[in-house]
Enzyme design. Structure first.
Site, PDB file in Angstrom:
ATOM      1  N   PRO A   2       0.810  -1.204   0.000  1.00 11.17           N
ATOM      2  CA  PRO A   2       0.000   0.000   0.000  1.00 11.17           C
ATOM      3  C   PRO A   2       0.851   1.264   0.000  1.00 11.17           C
ATOM      4  CG  PRO A   2      -0.283  -1.265   2.043  1.00 11.17           C
ATOM      5  CD  PRO A   2       0.811  -1.897   1.279  1.00 11.17           C
ATOM      6  N   GLU A   3       0.574   2.135  -0.912  1.00  7.62           N
ATOM      7  CA  GLU A   3       1.151   3.461  -0.886  1.00  7.62           C
ATOM      8  C   GLU A   3       0.029   4.392  -0.449  1.00  7.62           C
ATOM      9  OE1 GLU A   3       4.233   4.817  -2.839  1.00  7.62           O
ATOM     10  OE2 GLU A   3       4.827   3.039  -3.932  1.00  7.62           O
TER      11      GLU A   3
END
Length: 272
Positions: A2-3
């Site tokens: 996840p960014e």
DNA sequence: CAAGACTCCTGTCAGC
DNA sequence: TGCTGACAGGAGTCTT
């Protein structure tokens, strides 16, 4: 992986299902994340009402009546809304936070680089948040800020921008992508960025993050009952993961190098 | 102070 | 086919 866009998508995805609900129980199947989960967490959260969910960088801040639950998804973490009775927990579903509407917030994290922390101090003063740089989509992150922050810094721009004390939420993928669209080579020293570079780069960072958040929003429905992985696979990537392939702008073969422990991919022709 | 190394962990994949 | 080892990668912490 996840960014920031995935974290924001997660925030928006889970909030409507649990906002205003009280915690009925907390089930911890595996305590050992980046830091051990406080064994007192079930008691600490018991009967507390979820007011809202905020985000600071890649930290999700679950605001309860008295205190905040800080959750970081690390490299491989995800959150989804599940039915704690009907939905059998899968491998690496480490924590269930069960609410009084019979839904639970389920934390899944194979690599366990994530974190779940409870704090009762003003959350912005928390050790992990106090020194973070500005939000990339806020007005505080502009060309002037980046120009000033980069002066006399010898670090490569790629590593510079991934430092959360400079700006939060620009991970490896978006660093690579924004450098490409801004025409800046990842190895350039931060101190040698021109004002024009800073203008271009800031604009590209905001553009790629905003576009990704918008695309993440299309998968929101999958949070209930689905696998909850918004993913940037829908995102059109120009360089990340395309080493050895042709640059979409000029056809030159994209080059891959390592900076720190991270891979950087760039076009030797388009990025100077 | 800045910069770089090191660390946590498991799924995946290349090589034998 | 099955094993082994390298690798990915966010970000805090430690070392230089």
């Amino acid at each position: 992986m996840p960014e920031l866009p995935e974290v924001e998508t997660t925030r928006r995805g889970v909030l409507p299902h649990i906002k205003g609900k009280r915690v009925r129980d907390v089930l911890i199947r595996h305590h050992q994340l980046r830091w051990p989960i406080d064994a007192q967490l079930p008691e600490l959260l018991s009967n507390k009402k979820l007011i809202d969910i905020q985000r600071r960088g890649k930290y999700l801040l679950f605001q309860f009546t008295h205190g905040y639950l800080m959750i970081h998804l690390g490299m491989s973490g995800s959150l989804r809304i599940a039915n704690p009775v009907a939905d059998e927990p899968k491998l690496h579903d480490h924590v269930d936070i069960i609410f009084n509407n019979t839904l639970c917030l389920r934390f899944h994290d194979p690599r366990r680089f994530g974190a779940i922390l409870w704090t009762e101090e003003p959350v912005e003063q928390h050790k992990l948040l106090a020194k973070l740089g500005p939000e990339p989509l806020s007005n505080d992150f502009d060309a002037e800020y980046l120009f000033k922050a980069s002066r006399k810094r010898s670090k490569a721009v790629k590593q510079f921008i991934m430092d959360s004390h400079i700006v939060v939420g620009v991970g490896n993928i978006y660093a690579n992508e924004s450098l490409f669209t801004a025409g800046i080579r990842p190895t350039r020293q931060a101190g040698k960025l021109t004002r024009k570079n800073c203008e271009d780069w800031v604009a590209e960072i905001k553009k790629v993050l905003a576009r990704s958040i918008k695309q993440g929003g299309t998968t929101l429905r999958d949070f209930v009952g689905g696998d909850g992985q918004p993913g940037y696979f829908a995102q059109q990537l120009f360089v990340y993961g395309r080493a050895g392939e042709a640059c979409v702008q000029c056809g030159t073969i994209l080059k891959e190098i390592r900076q720190g422990q991270r891979s950087s991919v760039y076009c030797p022709q388009c990025q100077k």
